[in-house]
Enzyme design. Structure first.
Site, PDB file in Angstrom:
ATOM      1  CG  HIS A  89      -2.320 -34.766  19.819  1.00  0.00           C
ATOM      2  ND1 HIS A  89      -2.603 -36.032  20.750  1.00  0.00           N
ATOM      3  CD2 HIS A  89      -3.415 -34.687  19.051  1.00  0.00           C
ATOM      4  CE1 HIS A  89      -3.781 -36.469  20.053  1.00  0.00           C
ATOM      5  NE2 HIS A  89      -4.240 -35.903  19.081  1.00  0.00           N
TER       6      HIS A  89
ATOM      7  CD  GLU B  29      -0.853  -3.618  11.704  1.00  0.00           C
ATOM      8  OE1 GLU B  29      -1.213  -3.581  10.483  1.00  0.00           O
ATOM      9  OE2 GLU B  29       0.447  -3.923  11.869  1.00  0.00           O
TER      10      GLU B  29
ATOM     11  CD  GLU C 129       9.863  -5.990   6.440  1.00  0.00           C
ATOM     12  OE1 GLU C 129       9.550  -4.685   5.912  1.00  0.00           O
ATOM     13  OE2 GLU C 129       9.668  -6.124   7.558  1.00  0.00           O
TER      14      GLU C 129
ATOM     15  CE  LYS D 185      -3.561   2.379   2.766  1.00  0.00           C
ATOM     16  NZ  LYS D 185      -4.265   2.431   3.972  1.00  0.00           N
TER      17      LYS D 185
ATOM     18  CE  LYS E 177       6.360  -0.386   8.603  1.00  0.00           C
ATOM     19  NZ  LYS E 177       5.376   0.155   7.908  1.00  0.00           N
TER      20      LYS E 177
ATOM     21  N   GLY F  30      -4.424  -1.813   5.346  1.00  0.00           N
ATOM     22  CA  GLY F  30      -3.740  -2.980   4.959  1.00  0.00           C
ATOM     23  C   GLY F  30      -4.295  -4.163   5.253  1.00  0.00           C
ATOM     24  NE  ARG F  31      -5.575  -2.995  11.637  1.00  0.00           N
ATOM     25  CZ  ARG F  31      -4.648  -2.022  11.588  1.00  0.00           C
ATOM     26  NH1 ARG F  31      -3.553  -1.975  10.827  1.00  0.00           N
ATOM     27  NH2 ARG F  31      -5.302  -0.889  11.918  1.00  0.00           N
TER      28      ARG F  31
HETATM   29  O1  F6P Z   1       2.599  -3.639  10.017  1.00  0.00           O
HETATM   30  C1  F6P Z   1       2.499  -2.383   9.730  1.00  0.00           C
HETATM   31  C2  F6P Z   1       2.085  -2.192   8.147  1.00  0.00           C
HETATM   32  O2  F6P Z   1       1.716  -1.068   7.632  1.00  0.00           O
HETATM   33  C3  F6P Z   1       0.561  -2.893   8.093  1.00  0.00           C
HETATM   34  O3  F6P Z   1      -0.381  -2.174   8.451  1.00  0.00           O
HETATM   35  C4  F6P Z   1       0.763  -3.251   6.551  1.00  0.00           C
HETATM   36  O4  F6P Z   1      -0.338  -4.327   6.231  1.00  0.00           O
HETATM   37  C5  F6P Z   1       1.966  -3.725   6.259  1.00  0.00           C
HETATM   38  O5  F6P Z   1       2.788  -2.987   7.113  1.00  0.00           O
HETATM   39  C6  F6P Z   1       2.471  -3.581   5.020  1.00  0.00           C
HETATM   40  O6  F6P Z   1       2.428  -2.389   4.641  1.00  0.00           O
HETATM   41  P1  F6P Z   1       2.659  -2.007   2.991  1.00  0.00           P
HETATM   42  O7  F6P Z   1       1.335  -2.696   2.338  1.00  0.00           O
HETATM   43  O8  F6P Z   1       2.402  -0.510   2.808  1.00  0.00           O
HETATM   44  O9  F6P Z   1       3.813  -2.643   2.197  1.00  0.00           O
END
Ligand code: F6P
Length: 529
Positions: A381, A350, A210, A204, A496, A264-265
């Site tokens: 288990h 979150e 990453e 987003k 971050k 995002g979530r």
């Molecule tokens: O964990 C923080 C966050 O901003 C989440 O809310 C989001 O889903 C994730 O990192 C990835 O963010 P992006 O879609 O901006 O890469």
């Protein structure tokens, strides 16, 4: 609204009233309990009856919900009001699945209608892209590498794993690369053919370290075999920040939009799920959206006393804030839902893992419990011992599908029997007649431990969409009851920022005095090894 402390006192009085009562006693005293505490939506049964809540306590919980102005807040959510004040944004994820305009009362709301139109246009772009790529690669199919993390990975991964038929020979295979740890992507690329691979870069913000790091590896890998021009046609970006994606080197025609009004979530319903559409086909994804829309309609229309997301939220508040239970354990009795606990960890923790209210004041009471879990029956288990005899009870949420996607009848009946047995065992506990009191005490289970059971008729795109939408709305309702903003996530910014500051120090150079001694020592060891 009355001060929440007054409500905690009122609800605590109901807990005290029930302290000497077992839940099984309430079953006996309320013959219509199953009518009151189980609901069916879209053929999916939500059974809350094994919680120690009687009609009087439920009435108090419903009065609390009404006193928070919940109905008005729900109306604001669907009207596109700024329900995320710290980022001054609406949260219109429901507009992503209103393609058929079956949302009652949403058609005359400009912000919702504008969002719905944007979503519908982008879904059409996705459908065309799915059609083009599947035709381009033909029957031999192709591989999709979905690069994303958090909400840009968990929802699509859950959907694909849940909805891919076990014996599927579909020619489109999806692989997920999320963590910046390069072991998975390194292993994956050794198994793929760049000539038959499409890469979806899902972010987003298009600023997540990453995702950009993994994206660079994938792009170099593609270019090494295809050259820059052809490689560029195999890189698709899904983002709310197209300018950044284009600067990163993605062709403008290869960028699909998402929007700031989707967290995002909460974004699984959008182009974030392009890889899922490629694998399952667009039509099945449309069914997934329809299931969510069915739950949206129920959430907007049903009175709170019969409203599944509201009841899920109230039962959760009773467990967390009145009974003081610290954990909420999600146990799908279906291997296809193995990613559901991880998805809910982000959605719930979150969204509601906060201690400051939207007006900046300290919240002063508990909010989200620890969300954890695993797949049944294997978890029997692993950690069910602690659930039955541990000192701290947890709420357990069982999810099962009555009709399996296989014909091993005996196995599925055993699976269902185990799921029902576990929730029953948590309710009843066990008393033994051992002569030795020490042995008796060690073998007995206290019982009276709460659980919810959600029983899907089958695990289909529709029922999965309905289930995930129910969780989204439960989380929103709980944020209203707790008084926090469900749609921002300032807590993840610090990590971050520090990672960006520490990254150059891993390579070398003077370590600033501001770096604590522990981190300094650890950097030294990372450098040394
Ligand atoms: O964990 C923080 C966050 O901003 C989440 O809310 C989001 O889903 C994730 O990192 C990835 O963010 P992006 O879609 O901006 O890469």
């Amino acid at each position: 609204m009355a001060d929440r402390r007054i409500w905690w006192e009122r609800l605590a009085a109901h807990k005290q009233r029930l302290d000497g009562v077992r839940t099984t006693d309430i079953f006996a005293s309320e013959p219509d309990r199953m009518v009151q505490l189980s609901e069916v939506v879209g053929d999916t049964c939500f059974d809350f009856s094994k919680h120690k809540i009687d009609q009087s306590a439920l009435k108090a919980l419903l009065a609390f919900a009404a006193d928070t102005g919940l109905q008005h807040r729900i109306d604001e959510l669907f009207a596109g009001a700024v329900v995320n004040p710290s980022e001054r944004r609406p949260a219109l994820h429901a507009a992503l699945r209103a393609a058929e305009q079956r949302q009652v009362g949403a058609t005359d709301v400009p912000a919702f209608e504008a969002a719905r139109q944007s979503a519908t246009q982008t879904l059409e772009q996705c459908r065309q892209l799915v059609d083009t790529l599947r035709r381009q690669f033909g029957d031999d199919g192709f591989d999709v590498v979905h690069v994303g993390i958090g909400g840009s990975e968990l929802g699509p991964k859950l959907c694909l794993e849940a909805l891919t038929h076990p014996r599927s020979t579909d020619p489109v295979r999806v692989h997920y690369v999320g963590n910046v740890d390069a072991h998975p992507v390194d292993h994956l690329l050794a198994t793929l053919d760049p000539h038959r691979t499409v890469v979806c870069l899902v972010s987003k913000s298009f600023g997540t370290q990453e995702t950009l790091t993994n994206g660079a590896i994938l792009r170099r890998w593609l270019e090494a075999s295809l050259g820059p021009e052809l490689a560029a046609t195999r890189l698709v970006a899904i983002t709310a920040n197209p300018a950044r994606a284009i600067r990163y080197g993605i062709g403008a025609s290869q960028v699909l939009p998402i929007w700031d009004w989707v967290g995002g979530r909460y974004s699984v319903w959008s182009a974030v799920s392009l890889s899922t559409m490629l694998a399952l086909g667009y039509e099945r994804f449309a069914e997934f959206l329809a299931g969510a829309e069915a739950m949206d309609l129920h959430f907007r229309m049903a009175p709170f006393v019969r409203n599944v997301p509201v009841l899920m939220a109230l039962v959760g508040v009773w467990s967390r804030n009145v009974l003081g239970l610290p954990g909420h354990c999600v146990v799908p009795y279906d291997e296809r839902l193995r990613h559901l606990p991880a998805f809910l960890q982000q959605l719930e923790m979150e969204s509601n893992g906060k201690s400051v209210a939207a007006d900046g004041s300290q919240i002063g009471h508990a909010t989200v419990p620890i969300i954890w879990g695993g797949v049944g029956s294997a978890t029997q288990h692993a950690f069910f011992q602690a659930l039955h005899q541990g000192e701290l009870a947890n709420v357990v949420e069982f999810i099962g599908a009555v009709t399996p996607a296989h014909d091993h009848d005996a196995s599925h009946k055993a699976l269902m029997a185990n799921m029902l047995a576990q929730s029953s065992a948590l309710l009843h506990g066990r008393q033994t007649d051992d002569a030795d009191p020490a042995l008796r005490a060690q073998r007995e289970c206290p019982g009276d431990r709460p659980s919810t059971t959600i029983l899907l008729p089958e695990l289909s795109p529709f029922t999965l969409g309905l289930l995930l939408a129910a969780y989204e709305h439960k989380v929103f309702v709980q944020s209203v009851l707790w008084g926090n903003n469900a749609f921002d996530q300032w807590g993840v910014e610090l990590g971050k920022q520090l990672a960006d500051e520490l990254l150059p120090l891993i390579d070398g150079g003077a370590i600033p005095d501001t770096v604590d001694a522990s981190t300094r020592l650890l950097i030294g060891r990372v450098r040394g090894l």
